[in-house]
Scaffold this active site. Structure first.
Site, PDB file in Angstrom:
ATOM      1  N   GLY A  25       0.781  -1.226   0.000  1.00  0.00           N
ATOM      2  CA  GLY A  25       0.000   0.000   0.000  1.00  0.00           C
ATOM      3  C   GLY A  25       0.813   1.276   0.000  1.00  0.00           C
ATOM      4  O   GLY A  25       1.808   1.425  -0.709  1.00  0.00           O
ATOM      5  N   SER A 137      -6.223  10.393   8.749  1.00  0.00           N
ATOM      6  CA  SER A 137      -7.248  10.062   7.760  1.00  0.00           C
ATOM      7  C   SER A 137      -8.372  11.078   7.851  1.00  0.00           C
ATOM      8  O   SER A 137      -8.606  11.673   8.918  1.00  0.00           O
ATOM      9  CB  SER A 137      -7.799   8.657   8.033  1.00  0.00           C
ATOM     10  OG  SER A 137      -9.019   8.426   7.359  1.00  0.00           O
ATOM     11  N   TYR A 163     -12.262   3.266  14.795  1.00  0.00           N
ATOM     12  CA  TYR A 163     -11.299   3.708  13.785  1.00  0.00           C
ATOM     13  C   TYR A 163     -11.189   5.233  13.783  1.00  0.00           C
ATOM     14  O   TYR A 163     -10.084   5.789  13.736  1.00  0.00           O
ATOM     15  CB  TYR A 163     -11.726   3.213  12.406  1.00  0.00           C
ATOM     16  CG  TYR A 163     -10.785   3.630  11.297  1.00  0.00           C
ATOM     17  CD1 TYR A 163      -9.473   3.170  11.264  1.00  0.00           C
ATOM     18  CD2 TYR A 163     -11.207   4.493  10.283  1.00  0.00           C
ATOM     19  CE1 TYR A 163      -8.600   3.550  10.254  1.00  0.00           C
ATOM     20  CE2 TYR A 163     -10.339   4.878   9.262  1.00  0.00           C
ATOM     21  CZ  TYR A 163      -9.039   4.397   9.251  1.00  0.00           C
ATOM     22  OH  TYR A 163      -8.182   4.781   8.248  1.00  0.00           O
TER      23      TYR A 163
END
Length: 292
Positions: A25, A137, A163
């Site tokens: 990734g 994120s 998350y």
């Protein structure tokens, strides 16, 4: 800035970068680009076999070392193996996994994404000469830091809120580290980045129907891992603003080239960030030496 890409990475000859989660990734894309610019790269990987394959593609500028962020003993062993480096990129992470615990009893997402990187950074900071880049994120906007139950011991576990909390913790850690480095007069800097929506293996470990849904989402909507890695590469190599947050410049920060990114009001809460720092020190047993 406009359309910054890997061709804009300054010459990195003589510099060493540690990249966590570099076996696939974003991390794999980052170490390939860094080595292509002349850097020595240390691939800090839980999956050594995958890491070795990436390193073999790169050649002699790459080396692989074992790092399991879900095990503080592994974090300490890795840190002890490092003599010095210029840049640490806290890139690795897990997303929306089923409820689980790290080797030290932490909830798996905050334990891996935040506490593992917190401990790693603290143990390596004296050996890092230039900067620390922490990957967050856009999901940080959904997060809330619960200092009374960071590890989901008293709440019913919910994978997506967990998350969001973990990625908010990443960003708050980067911000707090910047404040502490600045207060101490340290020349080292802390910067944060996010990849937007990039197609990686991150979306394939929920062990639910979401794996299939996100597989098709990756094909239809996501940008490549190489594009997703650009913000962290920019943050790691260019003349950036200390304490800043970088991400793609396109629609909703999902796609595009590196640019300054906005963040939630919660990410700027200095009182909670300080409390998270103190709790993280207590949970990991790692304190930071800041001032040089």
């Amino acid at each position: 800035m406009s359309r910054w890409d890997t061709s804009n990475i300054p010459d990195q000859s003589g510099r060493t970068f540690i990249v966590t989660g570099a076996n696939s990734g974003l991390g794999a894309a980052a170490v390939r680009a860094l080595a292509g610019a002349g850097a020595q790269v240390i691939l800090a990987c839980r999956n050594m076999a995958k890491g070795e394959r990436v390193a073999a593609e790169i050649g002699p500028r790459a080396q692989v070392r074992k790092l399991d962020l879900a095990d503080l003993a592994s974090v300490r062993e890795f840190a002890d193996s490092v003599d010095k480096a210029d840049v640490l990129i806290n890139n690795a992470g897990v997303m929306a996994v089923p409820q689980g615990r790290t080797a030290d009893g932490f909830e798996m997402q905050v334990g891996t994404n935040h506490l593992g990187h917190f401990a790693l950074t603290g143990l390596l900071l004296d050996k890092i000469s230039d900067r620390v880049v922490t990957v967050s994120s856009g999901a940080h906007r959904t997060g809330k830091i619960d200092l009374e139950d960071l590890n989901w011991e008293h709440r019913k576990y919910q994978r997506w809120p967990a998350y969001g909390q973990a990625k908010l913790a990443n960003l708050m850690f980067a911000n707090e580290l910047h404040r502490r480095l600045t207060a101490a007069g340290s020349p080292k800097i802390s910067v944060a980045a996010h990849p937007g929506y990039a197609s990686t293996e991150l979306q394939s470990h929920t062990e639910s129907i979401l794996d299939t849904i996100m597989k098709y989402g990756n094909r239809l909507l996501a940008q490549s891992a190489e594009m997703g890695a650009l913000p962290e590469l920019f943050a790691a190599t260019d003349n950036v603003e200390p304490g800043a947050y970088y991400g793609p410049d396109g629609w909703l920060g999902m796609h595009g080239y590196p640019a300054r990114s906005s963040s939630s009001a919660a990410s700027k809460d200095e009182e909670v960030a300080s409390g998270l720092w103190e709790l993280s020190e207590k949970l990991t047993g790692v304190t930071f030496s800041i001032g040089n």
